[in-house]
Design a protein around this motif. Sequence first.
Motif, mmCIF file in Angstrom:
data_model
loop_
_atom_site.group_PDB
_atom_site.id
_atom_site.type_symbol
_atom_site.label_atom_id
_atom_site.label_comp_id
_atom_site.label_asym_id
_atom_site.label_seq_id
_atom_site.Cartn_x
_atom_site.Cartn_y
_atom_site.Cartn_z
ATOM 1 N N GLY A 136 0.478 10.405 -9.839
ATOM 2 C CA GLY A 136 1.583 11.049 -10.420
ATOM 3 C C GLY A 136 2.305 11.519 -9.248
ATOM 4 N N PRO A 137 3.271 12.446 -9.994
ATOM 5 C CA PRO A 137 4.109 13.225 -9.130
ATOM 6 C C PRO A 137 3.283 14.246 -8.025
ATOM 7 C CG PRO A 137 5.142 13.035 -11.094
ATOM 8 C CD PRO A 137 3.637 12.659 -11.244
ATOM 9 N N VAL A 138 3.133 14.339 -6.724
ATOM 10 C CA VAL A 138 2.347 15.010 -6.074
ATOM 11 C C VAL A 138 3.197 15.473 -4.795
ATOM 12 C CG1 VAL A 138 0.268 14.076 -6.703
ATOM 13 C CG2 VAL A 138 1.550 12.801 -4.624
ATOM 14 N N ASP A 139 2.739 16.308 -4.023
ATOM 15 C CA ASP A 139 3.551 16.426 -2.603
ATOM 16 C C ASP A 139 3.448 15.361 -1.642
ATOM 17 O OD1 ASP A 139 1.260 16.972 -1.105
ATOM 18 O OD2 ASP A 139 1.029 19.337 -1.289
ATOM 19 N N TRP A 140 4.169 15.543 -0.514
ATOM 20 C CA TRP A 140 4.155 14.146 0.297
ATOM 21 C C TRP A 140 2.712 13.906 0.990
ATOM 22 C CZ3 TRP A 140 7.709 10.447 1.522
ATOM 23 C CH2 TRP A 140 7.380 9.936 2.672
ATOM 24 N N ALA A 141 2.224 14.950 1.189
ATOM 25 C CA ALA A 141 0.920 14.774 2.079
ATOM 26 C C ALA A 141 -0.225 14.040 1.107
ATOM 27 C CB ALA A 141 0.065 16.168 2.624
ATOM 28 N N VAL A 142 -0.348 14.764 -0.086
ATOM 29 C CA VAL A 142 -1.071 14.037 -1.038
ATOM 30 C C VAL A 142 -1.030 12.551 -1.309
ATOM 31 C CG1 VAL A 142 -2.004 14.182 -3.508
ATOM 32 C CG2 VAL A 142 -1.703 16.258 -2.078
ATOM 33 N N ALA A 143 0.564 12.173 -1.547
ATOM 34 C CA ALA A 143 0.660 10.709 -1.505
ATOM 35 C C ALA A 143 0.230 9.921 -0.316
ATOM 36 C CB ALA A 143 2.261 10.518 -1.823
ATOM 37 N N GLU A 144 0.445 10.289 0.754
ATOM 38 C CA GLU A 144 0.031 9.767 2.091
ATOM 39 C C GLU A 144 -1.600 9.515 2.023
ATOM 40 O OE1 GLU A 144 3.078 10.233 5.715
ATOM 41 O OE2 GLU A 144 1.623 12.199 5.228
ATOM 42 N N GLU A 145 -2.193 10.496 1.682
ATOM 43 C CA GLU A 145 -3.778 10.575 1.870
ATOM 44 C C GLU A 145 -4.027 9.572 0.756
ATOM 45 O OE1 GLU A 145 -7.060 13.644 0.234
ATOM 46 O OE2 GLU A 145 -5.589 14.402 1.510
ATOM 47 N N ALA A 146 -3.381 9.308 -0.578
ATOM 48 C CA ALA A 146 -3.737 8.428 -1.524
ATOM 49 C C ALA A 146 -3.833 6.797 -1.011
ATOM 50 C CB ALA A 146 -2.851 8.739 -2.745
ATOM 51 N N LEU A 147 -2.613 6.902 -0.266
ATOM 52 C CA LEU A 147 -2.361 5.367 0.283
ATOM 53 C C LEU A 147 -3.430 5.191 1.292
ATOM 54 C CD1 LEU A 147 1.588 5.393 0.385
ATOM 55 C CD2 LEU A 147 0.099 3.782 -1.035
ATOM 56 N N GLU A 148 -3.736 5.983 2.236
ATOM 57 C CA GLU A 148 -4.553 5.746 3.269
ATOM 58 C C GLU A 148 -6.098 5.786 2.743
ATOM 59 O OE1 GLU A 148 -3.877 8.719 6.242
ATOM 60 O OE2 GLU A 148 -1.508 7.967 6.169
ATOM 61 N N GLU A 149 -6.416 6.440 1.763
ATOM 62 C CA GLU A 149 -7.790 6.180 1.102
ATOM 63 C C GLU A 149 -7.914 4.854 0.556
ATOM 64 O OE1 GLU A 149 -8.849 9.732 -1.545
ATOM 65 O OE2 GLU A 149 -8.801 10.934 0.298
ATOM 66 N N THR A 150 -6.804 4.559 -0.047
ATOM 67 C CA THR A 150 -6.909 3.426 -0.942
ATOM 68 C C THR A 150 -6.884 1.964 -0.021
ATOM 69 O OG1 THR A 150 -5.742 4.159 -2.861
ATOM 70 C CG2 THR A 150 -5.735 1.648 -2.732
ATOM 71 N N GLY A 151 -6.043 1.999 1.250
ATOM 72 C CA GLY A 151 -6.143 1.302 2.273
ATOM 73 C C GLY A 151 -5.807 -0.280 1.796
ATOM 74 N N LEU A 152 -6.228 -1.210 2.420
ATOM 75 C CA LEU A 152 -6.240 -2.730 1.854
ATOM 76 C C LEU A 152 -7.203 -3.313 1.586
ATOM 77 C CD1 LEU A 152 -3.830 -3.393 5.146
ATOM 78 C CD2 LEU A 152 -3.274 -3.161 2.426
ATOM 79 N N SER A 153 -8.698 -2.683 1.651
ATOM 80 C CA SER A 153 -9.690 -3.502 1.292
ATOM 81 C C SER A 153 -9.705 -4.032 -0.166
ATOM 82 C CB SER A 153 -11.196 -2.469 1.383
ATOM 83 O OG SER A 153 -10.900 -1.261 0.381
ATOM 84 N N TRP A 154 -9.145 -3.236 -1.127
ATOM 85 C CA TRP A 154 -8.866 -3.989 -2.467
ATOM 86 C C TRP A 154 -8.404 -5.291 -2.542
ATOM 87 C CZ3 TRP A 154 -4.105 -5.025 -3.934
ATOM 88 C CH2 TRP A 154 -2.973 -4.359 -3.025
ATOM 89 N N MET A 155 -7.666 -5.431 -1.483
ATOM 90 C CA MET A 155 -6.990 -7.065 -1.649
ATOM 91 C C MET A 155 -8.159 -7.928 -1.460
ATOM 92 S SD MET A 155 -3.633 -6.427 0.548
ATOM 93 C CE MET A 155 -2.901 -8.210 0.063
ATOM 94 N N ALA A 156 -9.286 -7.736 -0.792
ATOM 95 C CA ALA A 156 -10.180 -8.870 -0.659
ATOM 96 C C ALA A 156 -11.133 -9.019 -1.918
ATOM 97 C CB ALA A 156 -11.082 -8.291 0.697
#
Length: 128
Positions: A40-60
């Motif tokens: 949801g709406p978060v600060d920039w650092a939390v958004a970056e962290e969410a993307l980096e934690e999610t990564g690309l592994s889900w694509m496989a």
Amino acid sequence: MLPADWIEHRRPDDREPVGWIRPDGDDWVAVSLLGRALTGPVDWAVAEEALEETGLSWMADAWMLERDDDEPLRVRLVEVTPDRVVVQTDDFGAIDAPVERFELPWPAPDGLRPRRDGDPDGWVVLAG
């Protein structure tokens, strides 16, 4: 089409794109490569962290494609761009298995979802 105010986010290690961060008032929302909000709406650092934690592994991972007129299909992601999402029926790693491809809009529709417990696993041929 990718909104002009979305900012691409890349992994720091290899600079591979993992999604976008879009403005939401004074906050930011992390958005996956499928065009789906991860936060949801978060600060920039939390958004970056969410993307980096999610990564690309889900694509496989195996996914399910819900269909109005038939049973859900077990599929794999083939292509994910802001223009389209292409999936194909799971070939279970067999290079000679027949597959069917489906071109979906981007952002990916809700009918494309991760597998859940109870979904067909593709390994049961005959039950009874």
